[in-house]
Enzyme design. Structure first.
Site, short mmCIF file in Angstrom:
data_model
loop_
_atom_site.label_atom_id
_atom_site.label_comp_id
_atom_site.label_asym_id
_atom_site.label_seq_id
_atom_site.Cartn_x
_atom_site.Cartn_y
_atom_site.Cartn_z
N GLU A 101 4.63 -1.95 15.16
CA GLU A 101 5.25 -0.64 14.91
C GLU A 101 6.26 -0.25 15.97
O GLU A 101 7.28 0.37 15.66
CB GLU A 101 4.16 0.45 14.82
CG GLU A 101 3.24 0.33 13.61
CD GLU A 101 2.12 -0.69 13.82
OE1 GLU A 101 1.98 -1.20 14.95
OE2 GLU A 101 1.39 -0.99 12.86
N PHE A 115 -0.87 4.81 12.67
CA PHE A 115 -0.16 3.80 13.45
C PHE A 115 1.27 4.24 13.75
O PHE A 115 1.80 4.00 14.83
CB PHE A 115 -0.16 2.46 12.70
CG PHE A 115 -1.54 2.07 12.21
CD1 PHE A 115 -2.62 2.14 13.07
CD2 PHE A 115 -1.75 1.67 10.91
CE1 PHE A 115 -3.90 1.79 12.63
CE2 PHE A 115 -3.02 1.32 10.46
CZ PHE A 115 -4.10 1.39 11.32
N SER A 132 0.82 -1.21 0.00
CA SER A 132 0.00 0.00 0.00
C SER A 132 0.85 1.26 0.00
O SER A 132 0.53 2.24 -0.66
CB SER A 132 -0.91 -0.02 1.23
OG SER A 132 -1.64 1.15 1.32
N ARG A 134 -3.36 9.85 0.63
CA ARG A 134 -3.60 8.60 -0.07
C ARG A 134 -4.13 8.85 -1.48
O ARG A 134 -3.70 8.23 -2.44
CB ARG A 134 -4.62 7.77 0.70
CG ARG A 134 -4.93 6.49 -0.05
CD ARG A 134 -6.09 5.74 0.55
NE ARG A 134 -6.24 4.48 -0.15
CZ ARG A 134 -7.26 3.67 0.01
NH1 ARG A 134 -8.21 3.98 0.86
NH2 ARG A 134 -7.35 2.55 -0.66
N HIS A 191 -1.33 7.92 4.26
CA HIS A 191 -2.76 8.01 4.57
C HIS A 191 -3.06 9.12 5.57
O HIS A 191 -3.80 8.93 6.54
CB HIS A 191 -3.28 6.67 5.09
CG HIS A 191 -3.47 5.65 4.00
ND1 HIS A 191 -2.58 5.49 2.98
CD2 HIS A 191 -4.46 4.77 3.76
CE1 HIS A 191 -3.00 4.54 2.16
NE2 HIS A 191 -4.15 4.09 2.60
N ASP A 233 -12.02 3.92 4.29
CA ASP A 233 -11.52 3.14 5.43
C ASP A 233 -12.03 3.68 6.77
O ASP A 233 -12.01 2.98 7.78
CB ASP A 233 -9.98 3.13 5.44
CG ASP A 233 -9.41 1.98 4.60
OD1 ASP A 233 -10.19 1.07 4.25
OD2 ASP A 233 -8.21 2.01 4.31
#
Lengths: 301, 277
Positions: A42, A67, A21, A151, A93, A101
């Protein structure tokens, strides 16, 4: 990334199961030995990035901004920023335009979380070419840096040869009645708004404040002094974001009327990017309307 | 170094811990430093390839004190190994000191990684070991973890990654003293079965007496022969080891020291004027 990887063998890339992605897989194909998969973990990924940098590597860590800035904030703060380690972070994003999402994946607080950290460099590029320049620029500087990506396909408003300098705001359009200061996707909307305002005889300066840290205080003060009113626009919470950063400088050095466009202390939801941008007032029309109201306030003083 | 010399070095480290605790403003972490004194003595005076004149030597072995609150043992080992003057120990935690309240790689010569926020050291060590492999260097990366610290999920993320990448140059110790800040590990959050957990994560695991310098050195030798997987020793230790009134008394996780307590502790450790920091 691939250009950086070719130019400097110290560059390595770390991914957390979203490398397809975030397009980090392109780097893996080119340099398989220098790409490390860290799984959905992460905190460890950022710690390991710190360790890699301590052994002379230039790690680029890439995952979704929610994240990256949220899950691993302590590692970014205490391991990376406190010791001024040479770790580069790509937060993908960013913003409400992530769309379908939904709120869990829309990074709206990342700039606030990252901006507060000493030693950090934070860049929110406005389009494809600027993202490329920002990535190469943070790769060449020493110290922790975070680049925020969107994004959705973002309008291309710069050219390969448009000047870009970290920490230096770019005036994309001169103007004397009001300043529109933005970063990321909202720069394109401010340019459209300036076109609209020009038809009404309003001269709006458009400033691309791509580097949120270190902040170009001089450009902000100059805009306040020369235009006397400032509208800020960002795809981020107003609390702690670009508007707040500009207001901190304006309040301290040269108070003028200000208005801010951004997310007003709420979470996002699912929807198409266009619907969500409209719902939260993040369009060129909103910028123009806010500018008109602010100009009335400026005159009424 | 001989067994006797290493034991003597551990004793000197314990004396330094007590002296620096007394010199520091407010409270310090005596108990968690005393429990790792023997491990630090073996690492810095037997196992690690170092050059105190060149702390940034790229080929050196690395040490990450993931349980950063054991700093007093680390600072003493570094000073006695020659990274800085022993007199600096008296400045522990004072304003502008090179010896911060928790290990700080930018202020203290010889500290390889900043720590203090628990759960972060093993991930840093994973990155160092990965870089070593990429550069085809043969340095080892040592880590000391607390048995309370491993309640942090990030430790297990790193444990997974170390095994996934087969990092045989990564060698860890769990300082199994059974206590954490507010009480015993068992009543706070059980971490047993420990050896089985690390084994299940793909590590080479040994249980050793964490106060037996020969056992510590022998473990490191065996760990260095491992191929394709990282090693960890569950080092059974006593919190406050070496000072009778501090042993297994969790008051000394972090406490200030009266003059009388300091003197009693030094007598027990056999301190003489010549051992002075």
């Amino acid at each position: 990334m691939i250009e950086l990887g070719q130019a400097d063998p110290r560059v390595v890339v770390l991914g957390a199961d979203l490398s397809d992605s975030t397009r980090a897989l392109w780097f893996k194909e080119k340099f398989p030995d220098r790409f490390f998969s860290f799984g959905i973990a992460e905190q460890n990924m950022l710690g390991a990035a710190g360790g890699l940098s301590l052994a002379g590597k230039i790690p680029f860590v890439c995952t979704y901004g929610v994240f990256l800035s949220g899950r691993a904030w302590d590692q970014i703060r205490t391991t990376i920023c406190y010791s001024n380690l040479n770790v580069k972070m790509g937060g993908a994003h960013g913003g409400i335009s992530v769309g379908p999402d939904g709120a869990t994946h829309q990074a709206l607080e990342d700039c606030a979380l990252i901006r507060v950290l000493p030693n950090m460099t934070l860049v929110v590029p406005c389009d494809y070419y600027e993202t490329k320049k920002a990535t190469i620029a943070v790769g060449k500087m020493f110290g922790p840096a975070y680049v925020r990506f969107g994004r959705e396909k973002t309008p291309v408003i710069t050219a390969p040869d448009t000047p870009f300098e970290l920490g230096k705001a770019a005036v994309f359009r001169e103007g004397s009645d009001i300043s529109l200061i933005a970063n990321g996707y909202m720069v394109s909307q401010c340019l459209l708004a300036a076109d609209e305002l020009a038809k009404e005889g309003i001269s709006a300066r458009v400033i691309n404040l791509h580097t949120l840290k270190p902040l170009d205080r001089e450009a902000i003060v100059k805009a306040a002094q020369e235009t006397g009113a400032i509208v800020t626009a960002e795809e981020h919470q107003l609390i702690g974001g670009l508007g707040a950063a500009v207001a901190e400088v304006v309040a301290e050095e040269c108070p003028v009327p200000m208005a801010m466009i951004g997310i007003r202390d709420q979470f996002g939801e699912s929807g198409s990017p266009e619907e969500l941008l409209k719902l939260h007032g993040l369009t060129a029309g909103n910028v123009a309307q806010t500018a008109r109201k602010l100009l009335a306030r400026k005159k009424g003083r | 170094m001989s067994r006797e010399s290493l034991e003597e070095m551990a004793r000197l480290i314990r004396i330094d811990i007590i002296r620096s605790a007394y010199a520091a403003p407010g409270a310090t972490h005596e108990g968690p430093a005393l429990s790792i004194a023997d491990i630090c003595a073996v690492l810095y005076f037997e196992a690690m390839r170092l050059d105190p004149q060149n702390p940034a030597w790229p080929d050196r072995d690395r040490f990450v004190l993931s349980k950063g609150h054991g700093y007093q043992a680390l600072y003493s080992a570094l000073a006695r190994r020659g990274f800085f003057d022993l007199k600096e120990l008296e400045t522990l935690r004072h304003l502008h000191s090179i010896l911060q309240g928790h290990p700080d790689m930018r202020k203290t010569p010889g500290v390889d990684a900043t720590s203090g926020s628990l759960g972060n050291g093993l991930g840093i060590a994973v990155g160092m070991a990965l870089a070593g492999r990429l550069d085809r260097k043969d340095y080892d990366v040592f880590v000391v973890l607390g048995d309370g610290e491993i309640q942090e999920g990030s430790i297990w993320e790193a444990a997974m990654a170390a095994a996934h990448y087969g990092l045989s140059h990564l060698i860890a110790f769990v300082d199994r003293n059974g206590f954490q800040s507010t009480g015993t590990v068992n009543e706070t959050m059980r971490v047993d079965p420990l050896a089985e957990k690390w084994r299940a994560f793909g590590w080479n695991v040994e249980e050793i007496d964490g106060h037996d310098v020969s056992a510590i050195a022998a473990f490191i030798q065996r760990a260095r022969c491992q191929e394709g997987r990282p090693s960890v020793a569950i080092a059974h230790t006593v919190k406050g080891k070496g000072v009778s009134f501090m042993e297994n008394n969790n008051k000394w996780h972090m406490s200030g020291l009266t003059r009388e307590e300091m003197e009693r502790a030094l007598v027990e450790l056999g301190a003489e004027r010549g051992d002075a920091a």
